[in-house]
Design a protein around this motif. Structure first.
Motif, short mmCIF file in Angstrom:
data_model
loop_
_atom_site.label_atom_id
_atom_site.label_comp_id
_atom_site.label_asym_id
_atom_site.label_seq_id
_atom_site.Cartn_x
_atom_site.Cartn_y
_atom_site.Cartn_z
N ALA A 259 0.85 -1.18 0.00
CA ALA A 259 0.00 0.00 0.00
C ALA A 259 0.90 1.23 0.00
CB ALA A 259 -0.86 -0.01 1.25
N PRO A 260 0.44 2.33 -0.62
CA PRO A 260 1.26 3.53 -0.62
C PRO A 260 1.54 3.98 0.81
CG PRO A 260 -0.79 3.85 -1.88
CD PRO A 260 -0.84 2.49 -1.29
N GLY A 261 2.74 4.46 1.05
CA GLY A 261 3.08 4.97 2.37
C GLY A 261 3.46 3.90 3.37
N MET A 262 3.44 2.66 2.93
CA MET A 262 3.82 1.61 3.87
C MET A 262 5.31 1.60 4.13
SD MET A 262 2.35 -2.15 3.47
CE MET A 262 3.99 -2.80 3.74
N LEU A 263 5.69 1.10 5.27
CA LEU A 263 7.11 0.98 5.59
C LEU A 263 7.85 0.19 4.52
CD1 LEU A 263 7.17 0.02 9.36
CD2 LEU A 263 8.03 2.11 8.30
N ALA A 264 9.03 0.64 4.17
CA ALA A 264 9.83 -0.09 3.20
C ALA A 264 10.43 -1.35 3.84
CB ALA A 264 10.95 0.79 2.68
N VAL A 265 10.58 -1.32 5.15
CA VAL A 265 11.20 -2.45 5.83
C VAL A 265 10.15 -3.53 6.09
CG1 VAL A 265 12.48 -3.19 7.86
CG2 VAL A 265 12.81 -0.90 6.95
N HIS A 266 10.50 -4.76 5.69
CA HIS A 266 9.57 -5.86 5.86
C HIS A 266 10.38 -7.05 6.32
CE1 HIS A 266 5.56 -7.21 5.44
NE2 HIS A 266 5.84 -8.18 4.61
N TYR A 267 9.76 -8.03 6.92
CA TYR A 267 10.46 -9.20 7.44
C TYR A 267 11.55 -8.76 8.42
CZ TYR A 267 8.74 -11.13 3.00
OH TYR A 267 7.99 -11.50 1.94
N ALA A 268 11.29 -7.72 9.18
CA ALA A 268 12.39 -7.11 9.93
C ALA A 268 12.41 -7.53 11.39
CB ALA A 268 12.27 -5.60 9.84
N PRO A 269 13.63 -7.69 11.93
CA PRO A 269 13.73 -7.78 13.37
C PRO A 269 13.43 -6.41 13.98
CG PRO A 269 15.93 -7.81 12.36
CD PRO A 269 14.92 -7.73 11.25
N VAL A 270 13.12 -6.36 15.27
CA VAL A 270 12.85 -5.09 15.93
C VAL A 270 14.15 -4.30 16.09
CG1 VAL A 270 12.08 -4.03 18.08
CG2 VAL A 270 10.81 -5.96 17.12
N THR A 271 15.23 -4.99 16.43
CA THR A 271 16.54 -4.36 16.56
C THR A 271 16.98 -3.86 15.19
OG1 THR A 271 16.98 -6.18 18.08
CG2 THR A 271 18.85 -4.74 17.53
N PRO A 272 17.45 -2.59 15.09
CA PRO A 272 17.89 -2.13 13.77
C PRO A 272 19.05 -2.98 13.24
CG PRO A 272 18.26 -0.44 15.47
CD PRO A 272 17.56 -1.58 16.13
N ALA A 273 18.89 -3.48 12.03
CA ALA A 273 19.91 -4.35 11.45
C ALA A 273 20.51 -3.69 10.22
CB ALA A 273 19.29 -5.69 11.07
N ARG A 274 21.83 -3.82 10.06
CA ARG A 274 22.51 -3.26 8.89
C ARG A 274 23.37 -4.31 8.24
NH1 ARG A 274 21.84 1.27 11.77
NH2 ARG A 274 21.15 3.04 10.51
N LEU A 275 23.51 -4.18 6.93
CA LEU A 275 24.44 -5.05 6.20
C LEU A 275 25.83 -4.45 6.28
CD1 LEU A 275 22.17 -5.70 3.13
CD2 LEU A 275 23.00 -7.45 4.71
N CYS A 276 26.84 -5.32 6.21
CA CYS A 276 28.21 -4.82 6.30
C CYS A 276 29.10 -5.70 5.41
CB CYS A 276 28.68 -4.89 7.75
SG CYS A 276 30.29 -4.16 8.02
N VAL A 277 29.89 -5.07 4.54
CA VAL A 277 30.77 -5.89 3.69
C VAL A 277 31.83 -6.53 4.57
CG1 VAL A 277 30.40 -4.57 1.58
CG2 VAL A 277 32.25 -3.93 3.10
N ALA A 278 32.25 -7.75 4.18
CA ALA A 278 33.16 -8.54 5.02
C ALA A 278 34.40 -7.74 5.44
CB ALA A 278 33.57 -9.80 4.26
N GLY A 279 34.97 -6.99 4.50
CA GLY A 279 36.20 -6.26 4.77
C GLY A 279 36.07 -5.18 5.83
N ARG A 280 34.87 -4.71 6.05
CA ARG A 280 34.68 -3.64 7.05
C ARG A 280 34.08 -4.14 8.36
NH1 ARG A 280 32.55 0.24 3.29
NH2 ARG A 280 30.60 0.29 4.42
N LEU A 281 33.86 -5.45 8.45
CA LEU A 281 33.13 -5.99 9.60
C LEU A 281 33.86 -5.71 10.92
CD1 LEU A 281 30.48 -7.46 10.12
CD2 LEU A 281 31.72 -9.63 9.93
N GLN A 282 35.15 -6.10 10.97
CA GLN A 282 35.91 -5.95 12.23
C GLN A 282 35.95 -4.50 12.68
OE1 GLN A 282 36.88 -8.14 14.22
NE2 GLN A 282 37.05 -10.05 13.07
N GLU A 283 36.20 -3.60 11.73
CA GLU A 283 36.31 -2.18 12.05
C GLU A 283 34.95 -1.63 12.55
OE1 GLU A 283 38.36 0.02 12.62
OE2 GLU A 283 37.16 1.85 12.42
#
Ligand code: TXA
Ligand code: MG
Length: 326
Positions: A217-241
């Motif tokens: 529906a218009p105006g719906m959240l773009a995030v779906h299938y989401a955990p409540v805790t904010p989650a971000r993707l991270c490329v392997a090379g930057r993970l440790q940092e």
């Protein structure tokens, strides 16, 4: 709510509950479904209520036999029968033009209907005993991660569901591939375990790709299938940092999902190592997200998996579960 081992007696009981308009959660090979009698409008309405799902999100009708396609679809193209023969029972949903009598409540006011035969013994036995179509979205609250165990369903829906059939953890772990056959050209609406290549090989034609994989529906959240805790993707090379910056400098409690190498021991970080193979990763992904989510951490970091075709469905779900890249 009654959570029961899915033996023959429990399945008969569940089929009877469906006939009485009640909600039955059941295992499929993809994720657990929240089922109701697809031809009973009140039962279908109860699904939307239990999930807190907006009325314009159509439900998939689960059937037990390919012949039942005609009960729901106005016309069944030859391609549908070919896909059914090859991939059913299995993790594939077909979108077809609906019969006039099929309720728009079920189809979210669309003139099409989603159909699939699930590849799980318990689901097939339930469909056989019930003998009709079972409408079933994933058995989670709206916008949350799909459940891959009976326990997840109980945690998500509690008393909102009448019976939960426990058939163990789901084998695939991600929702079915969805192909729309209602128009002139087949469209891949949602990637899943049945790959684009497998479908194109069988259909001998290219699938159109729909960038927007959910009807929204218009105006719906773009995030779906989401955990409540904010989650971000991270490329392997930057993970440790990134972990160092968030856990040490910002004193955040963070969770990490890795796929290539497990993280070295770190008391500030809750890490779960998943497989570097797409199938095994997919099977374990939602359960791992739930495990991290219940810890009420400040953030979750997810190592970006390989960008190959085998990982397409995983990437699709990860993009929906995250709020961007770290
Ligand atoms: O693997 C699965 O498909 C699981 C199991 C339980 O079968 N079910 C599932 O249902 O994922 P749900 O409701 O969570 O997702 C169904 C998706 C929705 O994104 C919906 O928009 C799409 O299917 N869908 C259903 N009917 C449709 C239609 N007529 N046209 C377009 N999309 C449709
Ligand atoms: Mg869902």
């Amino acid at each position: 709510m009654k959570l029961v081992q899915a033996d023959a007696a429990a399945i008969s009981y569940a089929a009877d509950m469906l006939r009485r308009g009640r909600l039955v959660a059941f295992p499929t090979e993809t994720v657990y479904g929240l089922g109701a009698d697809a031809s009973n409008p009140e039962a279908v309405a109860a699904i939307f209520k239990a999930k807190g799902r907006p009325a314009d999100h159509p439900l998939i009708v689960h059937i037990g036999q390919p012949q039942q396609l005609q009960d729901w679809a106005r016309e069944v193209p030859e391609a549908a029968f070919r896909l059914a023969e090859k991939f059913w029972p299995g993790p594939l949903t077909l979108i077809l033009n609906k019969r006039e009598r099929v309720s728009e409540l079920l189809t979210g006011a669309q003139q099409t209907v989603g159909l699939r035969i699930p590849g799980h013994e318990v689901a097939l036995q339930l469909l056989k005993e019930f003998a009709g179509g079972i409408a079933a979205p994933s058995a989670n609250r709206f916008g949350r991660i799909s459940p891959t165990t009976a326990q997840h369903v109980a945690e998500e829906l509690g008393e909102r569901v009448d019976v939960i059939l426990d058939g163990g953890p789901c084998r695939v772990g991600l929702e079915s591939t969805i192909v729309d056959l209602s128009g002139l050209q087949p469209v891949l609406l949602r990637p899943g375990a049945i790959s684009r290549q497998q479908l194109e090989e069988l259909l001998q034609t290219e699938l159109l790709l729909q960038p927007r994989t959910e009807i929204r529906a218009p105006g719906m959240l773009a995030v779906h299938y989401a955990p409540v805790t904010p989650a971000r993707l991270c490329v392997a090379g930057r993970l440790q940092e990134t972990i160092r910056r968030q856990a040490v400098e910002k004193q955040q409690r963070i969770g990490v999902l890795t796929c290539r190498q497990p993280l070295p021991e770190n008391p500030d970080v809750y890490s779960i190592h998943l497989s570097d193979q797409a199938e095994a990763y997919a099977q374990a992904l939602y359960a791992a997200m739930r495990k991290l989510d219940v810890l009420h951490l400040d953030a979750i970091l997810i190592e970006l998996p390989p960008e190959t075709e085998a990982w397409r469905a995983v990437h699709d779900r990860l993009r929906k579960a995250t709020v961007g890249e770290a």
